[in-house]
Scaffold this motif. Structure first.
Motif, short mmCIF file in Angstrom:
data_model
loop_
_atom_site.label_atom_id
_atom_site.label_comp_id
_atom_site.label_asym_id
_atom_site.label_seq_id
_atom_site.Cartn_x
_atom_site.Cartn_y
_atom_site.Cartn_z
N ARG A 70 0.85 -1.18 0.00
CA ARG A 70 0.00 0.00 0.00
C ARG A 70 0.89 1.24 0.00
O ARG A 70 1.85 1.32 0.78
N TRP A 71 0.58 2.18 -0.88
CA TRP A 71 1.33 3.43 -0.95
C TRP A 71 0.51 4.56 -0.36
O TRP A 71 -0.66 4.76 -0.72
N TYR A 72 1.14 5.31 0.53
CA TYR A 72 0.48 6.44 1.18
C TYR A 72 0.96 7.76 0.60
O TYR A 72 2.01 7.83 -0.04
N ASP A 73 0.19 8.81 0.82
CA ASP A 73 0.58 10.18 0.44
C ASP A 73 0.91 10.30 -1.04
O ASP A 73 1.89 10.94 -1.44
N VAL A 74 0.09 9.67 -1.87
CA VAL A 74 0.26 9.77 -3.32
C VAL A 74 -0.39 11.07 -3.79
O VAL A 74 -1.59 11.29 -3.58
N GLN A 75 0.40 11.92 -4.42
CA GLN A 75 -0.11 13.23 -4.84
C GLN A 75 -0.99 13.13 -6.08
O GLN A 75 -0.68 12.39 -7.02
N VAL A 76 -2.09 13.87 -6.06
CA VAL A 76 -2.96 13.96 -7.22
C VAL A 76 -2.62 15.24 -7.99
O VAL A 76 -2.53 16.32 -7.40
N ARG A 77 -2.44 15.11 -9.30
CA ARG A 77 -2.14 16.26 -10.15
C ARG A 77 -3.22 16.33 -11.23
O ARG A 77 -3.33 15.42 -12.05
N VAL A 78 -4.00 17.40 -11.22
CA VAL A 78 -5.13 17.55 -12.13
C VAL A 78 -4.88 18.69 -13.10
O VAL A 78 -4.60 19.82 -12.69
N ARG A 79 -4.96 18.36 -14.40
CA ARG A 79 -4.82 19.36 -15.45
C ARG A 79 -5.61 18.92 -16.66
O ARG A 79 -5.75 17.70 -16.90
N PRO A 80 -6.13 19.86 -17.44
CA PRO A 80 -6.94 19.47 -18.61
C PRO A 80 -6.20 18.59 -19.62
O PRO A 80 -6.82 17.80 -20.32
N ASP A 81 -4.86 18.74 -19.70
CA ASP A 81 -4.10 17.98 -20.69
C ASP A 81 -3.52 16.70 -20.12
O ASP A 81 -2.70 16.03 -20.78
N PHE A 82 -3.92 16.31 -18.91
CA PHE A 82 -3.40 15.08 -18.31
C PHE A 82 -4.30 13.90 -18.67
O PHE A 82 -5.51 14.01 -18.78
N ARG A 83 -3.63 12.75 -18.79
CA ARG A 83 -4.32 11.47 -19.00
C ARG A 83 -4.17 10.63 -17.74
O ARG A 83 -3.11 10.64 -17.12
N LEU A 84 -5.22 9.90 -17.37
CA LEU A 84 -5.22 9.15 -16.12
C LEU A 84 -4.09 8.11 -16.09
O LEU A 84 -4.06 7.17 -16.89
N GLU A 85 -3.17 8.29 -15.14
CA GLU A 85 -2.07 7.35 -14.98
C GLU A 85 -1.32 7.68 -13.70
O GLU A 85 -1.08 8.85 -13.39
N MET A 86 -0.92 6.63 -12.96
CA MET A 86 -0.07 6.83 -11.79
C MET A 86 1.37 6.59 -12.18
O MET A 86 1.70 5.60 -12.84
N HIS A 87 2.25 7.48 -11.74
CA HIS A 87 3.67 7.35 -12.04
C HIS A 87 4.45 6.96 -10.80
O HIS A 87 4.35 7.59 -9.75
N VAL A 88 5.22 5.89 -10.93
CA VAL A 88 6.14 5.44 -9.89
C VAL A 88 7.49 5.17 -10.55
O VAL A 88 7.57 5.00 -11.77
N ASP A 89 8.54 5.12 -9.74
CA ASP A 89 9.85 4.83 -10.33
C ASP A 89 10.12 3.32 -10.30
O ASP A 89 9.30 2.52 -9.83
#
Length: 218
Positions: free
Chosen positions: A179-198
């Motif tokens: 489980r990952w905590y404190d995942v930041q949400v970034r909302v912009r009109p040109d964004f496509r739904l996707e979670m980024h991790v390294d």
């Protein structure tokens, strides 16, 4: 009672779901994952120092977020350890400020201490040297470990009941459930739904590109 192949397949699918093995079941709170390897963003001045005056980036392939692309160009990173990491991909388009994103594992190799940050927040971050075919750039700051974050459109924000800058909890039913905590949400009109991790996060959970993770409603 005769056990048909269809019945066996159904029982296996049910058992896997109960053990949280493989791709998670389709629900309304899932987000696909994009695994981000180490990479470099450049501004125009640093691009020309590294590759020569008037040089332009060569797009290789589009990335998941609109307008972003991987380039054919790669560079070498060097830190205090003097152990280089070669072949680090440049991403386009050009930015106003150069930035290097690495993993925690990379930081041990380079002997740098980058903070975990939102992309673009480079003030007071770690310094690093970038070596190219025509020159070198020594960044006094600009090396970070990108925080875990989810790109969303405004419509996705409404769907998930979140706004830009919120943090959420994410369940990962990969080979090593976590489980990952404190995942930041970034909302912009040109964004496509996707979670980024390294790559560190992805490898630890045993997942890859396209794997579905679940935003937890707490």
């Amino acid at each position: 009672m005769e056990i048909t192949s269809a019945k066996i397949a159904e029982l296996v699918k049910q058992a896997l779901a109960e053990m949280n093995v493989g791709e998670s079941a389709e629900t309304g709170n899932e987000v696909p994952v994009g695994v981000s390897n180490r990479h470099i963003h450049l501004n125009k001045a640093d691009l020309e120092t590294l590759f020569g005056a008037g040089y332009e980036l060569t797009p290789l392939k589009d990335l998941s977020q609109p307008g972003q692309y991987a380039c054919k160009e790669t560079l070498t990173l060097v830190g205090p350890a003097m152990r280089p990491i070669e072949g680090v991909r440049v991403l386009g388009p050009l930015r106003g400020k150069s930035q290097v994103e690495i993993s925690m594992t990379d930081s041990y190799v380079l002997k740098v201490k980058p903070p975990v940050r939102e992309s673009g927040k480079t003030e007071g971050s770690a310094g690093i040297t970038i070596i190219g075919p025509k020159g070198a750039v020594q960044l006094k700051e600009g090396c970070i470990i990108a925080n875990r974050h989810i790109h969303m459109s405004p419509a996705d924000g409404v769907k998930f009941n979140v706004k830009d800058g919120d943090t959420v909890t994410v369940d990962v039913a990969g080979k090593r459930r976590t489980r990952w905590y404190d995942v930041q949400v970034r909302v912009r009109p040109d964004f496509r739904l996707e979670m980024h991790v390294d790559t560190d996060d992805a490898n630890a959970a045993g997942i890859g590109n396209g794997f579905k993770v679940k935003v937890v409603k707490e």
